[in-house]
Enzyme design. Sequence first.
Site, PDB file in Angstrom:
ATOM      1  N   SER A  52       0.830  -1.209   0.000  1.00  0.00           N
ATOM      2  CA  SER A  52       0.000   0.000   0.000  1.00  0.00           C
ATOM      3  C   SER A  52       0.862   1.255   0.000  1.00  0.00           C
ATOM      4  O   SER A  52       0.555   2.226  -0.707  1.00  0.00           O
ATOM      5  CB  SER A  52      -0.913   0.006   1.226  1.00  0.00           C
ATOM      6  OG  SER A  52      -1.751  -1.129   1.235  1.00  0.00           O
ATOM      7  N   LYS A 171      -0.106 -10.365   6.996  1.00  0.00           N
ATOM      8  CA  LYS A 171       0.153  -9.008   7.473  1.00  0.00           C
ATOM      9  C   LYS A 171      -1.193  -8.430   7.872  1.00  0.00           C
ATOM     10  O   LYS A 171      -2.093  -8.304   7.041  1.00  0.00           O
ATOM     11  CB  LYS A 171       0.785  -8.134   6.394  1.00  0.00           C
ATOM     12  CG  LYS A 171       1.009  -6.698   6.885  1.00  0.00           C
ATOM     13  CD  LYS A 171       1.380  -5.727   5.788  1.00  0.00           C
ATOM     14  CE  LYS A 171       1.510  -4.318   6.378  1.00  0.00           C
ATOM     15  NZ  LYS A 171       1.665  -3.277   5.341  1.00  0.00           N
TER      16      LYS A 171
END
Length: 300
Positions: A52, A171
Amino acid sequence: MNRDTILHALQGVIPAVVTPMLDDGTLDIDGFEANLTAWNATGLTGYLVLGSTGETPLLTEFEQGMLVQIARRVVPHDRLLLVGTGRNSTIATIEATQRAADAGADAVLVVAPTYYTPQYSQSALRRHYEAIADASPVPLLLYNIPQFTHVPLSPALVADLAAHPNIIGIKDSSGSPASLLAIRRATPPDFRILNGSAVYALGALLDGAADGLILALATIAPETCVAMLNAAREGRLEEARRLHGALLALHEAIGHTGIGGIKAGIEARGWAAGAPRPPLSPVDEAQRERIAAAVAALTP
């Protein structure tokens, strides 16, 4: 990198690296290489490319492929190269995963699809991830970031997927201690849980909820992140809390500026970043000064 080495690397600190840009909005390839070279000396156990923080949704497929190839050339083979390959369809994710593996990725990180979100039931997500894991030449980690995807990966789903031999971890950037602890209780000991929230970084380590950290702040303060993890592991709690406090001050200075703020912090360290790609915005001068002050206050 074999499976045991990958699992070991996932117990350390991995930065979610940025994609540096030139003033004309194109990739700063030299800066990307220079950043990785500098970070190689900081004790990090690997790198997340195309996460991201890397502005991945704003990059072309060609740019994404180029970054993976460059990273593989610069990242030593004793450090994990983790590549984000999540797409909005199962077949596109499989193809992206195979391309990343061909380019030298050691493992891939797969975020949930983000378009037809009302129809993404947990059973649909399970089929999606199992198909990708079946086809992937390299191990796969799940990526839970519901504030962006609006598709949470429930602890029950994660537990089901952890049974797949090619799904080795997650994650979790939800920032929810309860979610991390529930995943910890529901998964095998060798299933790696990496916390992606700076606020919960120390707590996740001390609670035993997280095995390692994947943090955007580790691109700005890799030495501080590594020192905090080591202090926590070795029972030096006062030192770990001091280091985490410095990271929290940096996190607060960045605030809601997102990628622009992270890039300003990286530039305050003298590393390459540039402005984020539109429609994202850079920080203003006051924000830049506040972030630079927080960076200057860091002591590993």
